[in-house]
Design an enzyme around this catalytic site. Sequence first.
Site, PDB file in Angstrom:
ATOM      1  N   ALA A 128      45.658  41.047  41.028  1.00 31.36           N
ATOM      2  CA  ALA A 128      45.783  41.831  42.258  1.00 31.36           C
ATOM      3  C   ALA A 128      45.421  40.983  43.473  1.00 31.36           C
ATOM      4  CB  ALA A 128      44.885  43.049  42.190  1.00 31.36           C
TER       5      ALA A 128
ATOM      6  N   GLY B 163      46.266  42.476  36.852  1.00 32.20           N
ATOM      7  CA  GLY B 163      47.576  43.096  37.032  1.00 32.20           C
ATOM      8  C   GLY B 163      48.706  42.232  36.534  1.00 32.20           C
TER       9      GLY B 163
ATOM     10  N   GLU C 127      48.986  42.954  32.970  1.00 32.68           N
ATOM     11  CA  GLU C 127      49.503  44.314  32.812  1.00 32.68           C
ATOM     12  C   GLU C 127      51.020  44.346  33.014  1.00 32.68           C
ATOM     13  OE1 GLU C 127      46.096  47.420  33.989  1.00 32.68           O
ATOM     14  OE2 GLU C 127      46.453  45.938  35.549  1.00 32.68           O
TER      15      GLU C 127
ATOM     16  N   GLU D 280      38.892  42.650  35.160  1.00 34.17           N
ATOM     17  CA  GLU D 280      38.536  43.651  36.175  1.00 34.17           C
ATOM     18  C   GLU D 280      37.080  44.090  36.112  1.00 34.17           C
ATOM     19  OE1 GLU D 280      43.014  44.061  35.811  1.00 34.17           O
ATOM     20  OE2 GLU D 280      41.323  43.634  34.481  1.00 34.17           O
TER      21      GLU D 280
END
Length: 712
Positions: free
Chosen positions: A68, A107, A110, A130
């Site tokens: 992110a 992310g 992901e 995270e």
Amino acid sequence: MSHAASTALVSYRRLGDIGFIDIDSPPVNALSAAVRAGLAAALDAAEADPGVRALLLRCRGRTFLAGADIAEFGGEIPGPQLPGLVDRIEAFPHPVIAALHGTALGGGLEVAMGCHYRIAAPGTRLGLPEVRLGLIPGAGGTQRLPRLVGLGVAMDMIGSGRPVDAARALAIGLVDRLADGELDAAALAYAEELVAAGAPPRRTGERSVDMGGFGAADFERGRAEARRSARGQLAPLACIDALEAACTLPLADGLRRENALFIDCYRSPQAQALWHVFFAERAAGVVPGIDAATPELPIARAAVIGAGTMGAGIAVCLADAGLPVRLLDGSPQALARGLKTIESVYRGALVKGRIDEATLQRRLAQIQPTERYEDLADADLVVEAVFESMDVKRGVFAELDRVCRQDAILATNTSTLDVDVLAASTINPLRVLGLHFFSPANVMRLLEIVRGAATAPAVLKTALKLSKRLGKLGIVSGVCYGFIGNRMVDGYLREAGALLLEGATPEAVDRAMTDFGLAMGPFAMQDLAGIDVGWRVRQEYPPAPGLEACYVIADRLYALGRYGQKSGAGYYRYGEDRRRPQPDAEVEALIVEEAQRLGIARRALGADEIVERLVLPLINEGARILEEGIALRSSDIDLVWINGYGFPAWRGGPMFYADRLGLAQVVERLAHYAGRFGPQWTPAPLLRELAAAGRRLDSYTPSPRSSQKDHS
């Protein structure tokens, strides 16, 4: 080619049957709002393209999507949202292949797990870190990872935040293939192979979770362990809750549960504190007067003076960084002990699988003992780590002046003494600075880099570069007693000693601070560091008049030969396992005796008062350090206390914690204690000034000063 689409950062095109989504957002392809918007547009184009039979997702530059864009954190994250994009990728009607290189973190991983197939270049690192930012994966990571690798592996990866390399990812099923040769060519060949075989989309969300024998009781045990090892933290428990949802709920429900848990974490003060730490570490290397034009000195050979525990640890640090090291001590017995300590460090690393036998032998060979200063003539860097005495250290620097090159960097590991006085005793003070390692030097991440009044910019820049080479977090400090960390320790230990006399026990004080989140309390810390060390410092820098009683227990323990872990007894008693302190009735009796002798009426003290009376002095002294320009920014002070003294990162450090409390409240509580206990509690002028203006400590930029000697 048809249905081409592009934004400034993301493009879509098709060649034959294969569609390509290319992301190019240097430096690390962070998933910013612009990248997410570009990815959405590219998916629109791919979904509208009737000729596509497979979709290849690639990133240009040195890495795949590295995670992110943390710069967006703090407010409402702008759309399009990543979870919806990952769902769109997973729902694509033809195979989607992710080509991974560099890192695929957070992310980024992901997104890769939303793809149907994954190919990775050797050396790629994949992970969901995270939890280290006070969060859980929020774009399906907690739901898709256990479906790919099984619950046990997913719990370890998500709970620890540690990445795995590509070989491990292949073994656990996180990637399907390692690229043989150039990644783009291998990925294209893989996509063509899938099209030729008529391979269908293989959607992660349609898989079931391999529980690996885990049941409801195991989740409860996991929560109990998280409460113990991550005391007070929200995110580790939320990770377990989300993983349990992956095992007990359909994907859509699990994703909703993950999202709710993510929002709770995202809005928490703990996450904001950890984001503060993230940015603080990036700011720490920015030093006024040091820029790209500042020259850097070569460091090819190093030397360490003093073969005690600290000197041996520093030698290990330097050898681990690939430097040949001369370890000098005037005592053959001390040299032999130092070399034995060094070998035990490496043998321990070997047993734990961190190094192999060849590496052990190579590192040991890099460290050469000597009793002769003349053997240091070719050193580029010399670190002095001898007894904490100005006279002893000045003698060492006189010898270094005699034998070392005039361009060699001379560093002192002093934790309290005046670096400018040492520098002034040399022929060339421009090359002198402090490198204050924290014990054990080969383990602790913090390195205080003490910039003297005369330290040359090139020397300072070289030290900053060296800290990175050593794997340390280098924090620049000006010159004053104790620099940043140990200067703040004074008030902390002063109040800890006062609390004992007023009614607390060592274990009650330590428990209050560990419950607050510190790695250890003040008395366990003193036992670890050595009560004799603190006693010697007080001989050089006596307590302020009227505050001597705060140290009377420590002085009594020193007189009894109770030096802490090293002697088997200090504030606590230690058995064979020196790391497990046991309360000692003899110490409690001594405390009661001294309180009676001093006429102090003992009373019950609650944990809240203990924490307040230990943390407020840190904040107060930190504000003085900031105002004097000893620290370059308040966040540097936070990093010193997080990495050197175990202050909980999830509270952001003492200065961030003060800003969270509100400086008006901090000033009010300091004034309250000043009225009860005396002027040592007087609020720092900077705190009063900022509180009156409604400002925060992190808004204050001091005028840099390299020397401040009037503190005592």
